[in-house]
Design a protein around this motif. Structure first.
Motif, short mmCIF file in Angstrom:
data_model
loop_
_atom_site.label_atom_id
_atom_site.label_comp_id
_atom_site.label_asym_id
_atom_site.label_seq_id
_atom_site.Cartn_x
_atom_site.Cartn_y
_atom_site.Cartn_z
N ASP A 175 -12.26 8.53 -1.57
CA ASP A 175 -13.35 8.61 -2.66
C ASP A 175 -14.22 9.00 -2.01
O ASP A 175 -14.14 9.76 -0.57
CB ASP A 175 -13.65 6.50 -2.09
CG ASP A 175 -14.50 5.96 -0.66
OD1 ASP A 175 -14.94 7.34 0.09
OD2 ASP A 175 -14.30 4.83 -0.68
N ASN A 194 0.10 4.28 -1.40
CA ASN A 194 -0.48 4.80 -1.20
C ASN A 194 -0.43 5.50 -0.20
O ASN A 194 -0.66 6.69 0.07
CB ASN A 194 -1.29 5.25 -1.93
CG ASN A 194 -2.52 4.45 -1.48
OD1 ASN A 194 -2.41 2.90 -0.55
ND2 ASN A 194 -3.92 4.50 -1.55
N HIS A 215 -8.07 7.24 4.47
CA HIS A 215 -7.55 7.34 3.10
C HIS A 215 -7.47 6.15 3.62
O HIS A 215 -7.31 5.22 4.38
CB HIS A 215 -6.34 7.43 3.19
CG HIS A 215 -5.73 9.22 2.59
ND1 HIS A 215 -5.97 10.23 2.98
CD2 HIS A 215 -5.74 9.06 1.40
CE1 HIS A 215 -5.54 10.79 2.57
NE2 HIS A 215 -5.37 10.52 0.83
N SER A 216 -8.30 5.17 2.30
CA SER A 216 -8.45 3.79 2.38
C SER A 216 -7.08 3.58 2.27
O SER A 216 -6.92 4.14 1.29
CB SER A 216 -9.98 3.16 2.23
OG SER A 216 -10.35 2.93 0.37
N ILE A 217 -7.06 1.39 1.09
CA ILE A 217 -6.34 1.15 0.33
C ILE A 217 -6.33 1.72 -0.98
O ILE A 217 -5.69 1.79 -1.73
CB ILE A 217 -6.45 -0.22 0.71
CG1 ILE A 217 -7.64 -1.00 0.34
CG2 ILE A 217 -6.02 -1.23 2.15
CD1 ILE A 217 -7.76 -2.59 -0.36
N ASN A 218 -7.91 2.33 -1.22
CA ASN A 218 -8.12 3.02 -2.28
C ASN A 218 -7.47 4.18 -2.79
O ASN A 218 -7.91 4.54 -3.65
CB ASN A 218 -8.75 2.53 -2.94
CG ASN A 218 -9.31 0.71 -3.41
OD1 ASN A 218 -8.16 -0.34 -3.11
ND2 ASN A 218 -10.28 0.24 -2.74
N TRP A 232 0.98 -0.76 0.03
CA TRP A 232 -0.32 -0.02 -0.17
C TRP A 232 0.86 1.11 -0.33
O TRP A 232 1.25 1.72 0.76
CB TRP A 232 -1.02 -0.02 1.51
CG TRP A 232 -2.31 -1.16 1.17
CD1 TRP A 232 -2.71 -1.97 0.99
CD2 TRP A 232 -1.45 -2.49 2.06
NE1 TRP A 232 -3.06 -3.31 1.20
CE2 TRP A 232 -2.66 -3.33 1.90
CE3 TRP A 232 -0.71 -2.56 3.12
CZ2 TRP A 232 -2.65 -4.72 2.98
CZ3 TRP A 232 -0.77 -3.96 3.61
CH2 TRP A 232 -1.51 -5.06 3.39
N ASP A 252 -7.13 -7.70 2.82
CA ASP A 252 -6.38 -7.75 1.20
C ASP A 252 -4.91 -8.22 1.02
O ASP A 252 -4.52 -8.66 0.03
CB ASP A 252 -6.04 -5.74 0.77
CG ASP A 252 -5.34 -5.69 0.01
OD1 ASP A 252 -5.79 -6.27 -1.06
OD2 ASP A 252 -5.03 -4.77 -0.60
#
Length: 181
Positions: A92, A28, A86-89, A26, A49
């Motif tokens: 959003d 990011n 923030h999430s792993i993506n 990860w 994940d």
């Protein structure tokens, strides 16, 4: 105070197997220089994940890493800036925001760290400062149960530094043999 802040910013991130794997999976969230506010309860999402991606990281190791990461001065500064979690993506449109209570709690921890640096002066080796700061923040953040767990894991020496060493050793491997059995 500016010297103290520069010193805290210069503190290296602990280079452990777990830290490297977290940054690899990860970037990011945990890449070099990335200190963004994390989604609440992200530990379980990260563990799922990691397993899906074939990593040997366990939920326990991720939680160990996060215990330390969430007390790093630069992470606390990221929370103080506010904004989305923030999430792993990444972020959003439905991301929760850092609340004023979150920022206030981060400010208190950050002020304690700054005070410790000011009171202790500037030791000659940044690695020593980083380890001492991380150890103090880690120990201070543990509840009675957590302290007892790590003291027991360190062969019941009763010495906080031994518990810290045991904790760092736990971060030096990805998986927990007991969890695989």
């Amino acid at each position: 105070m500016d010297t103290d802040l520069a010193l805290l910013e210069a503190m290296p991130v602990r280079d452990t197997v777990v830290a490297r794997e977290m940054a690899r999976l990860w970037p990011n969230l945990f890449g070099p220089g990335d200190f963004v506010p994390l989604e609440i309860n992200i530990d379980k999402i990260l563990a799922d994940d990691a397993q899906r991606r074939g990593s040997e990281l366990t939920l326990a190791k991720i939680r160990l890493f996060l215990e330390l990461h969430l007390r790093r001065p630069l992470y606390l500064m990221g929370v103080l800036k506010g904004g989305p979690r923030h999430s792993i993506n990444g972020v959003d449109k439905n991301s929760r925001q850092v609340t004023p209570a979150d920022a206030e709690a981060a400010a208190e921890i950050f002020e304690d760290l700054m005070e410790q640096v000011s009171l202790n002066g500037l030791p000659s080796r940044i690695e020593t400062i980083a380890d001492d700061q991380e150890r103090m923040a880690w120990w201070s953040g543990l509840d009675r149960e957590g302290r007892a767990k790590w003291v027991k894991a360190s062969v019941d020496s009763g010495i906080g530094a031994d518990a810290w060493t045991t904790y760092k050793i736990a971060l030096s491997t990805l998986g927990d043999p007991a969890e695989r059995a």
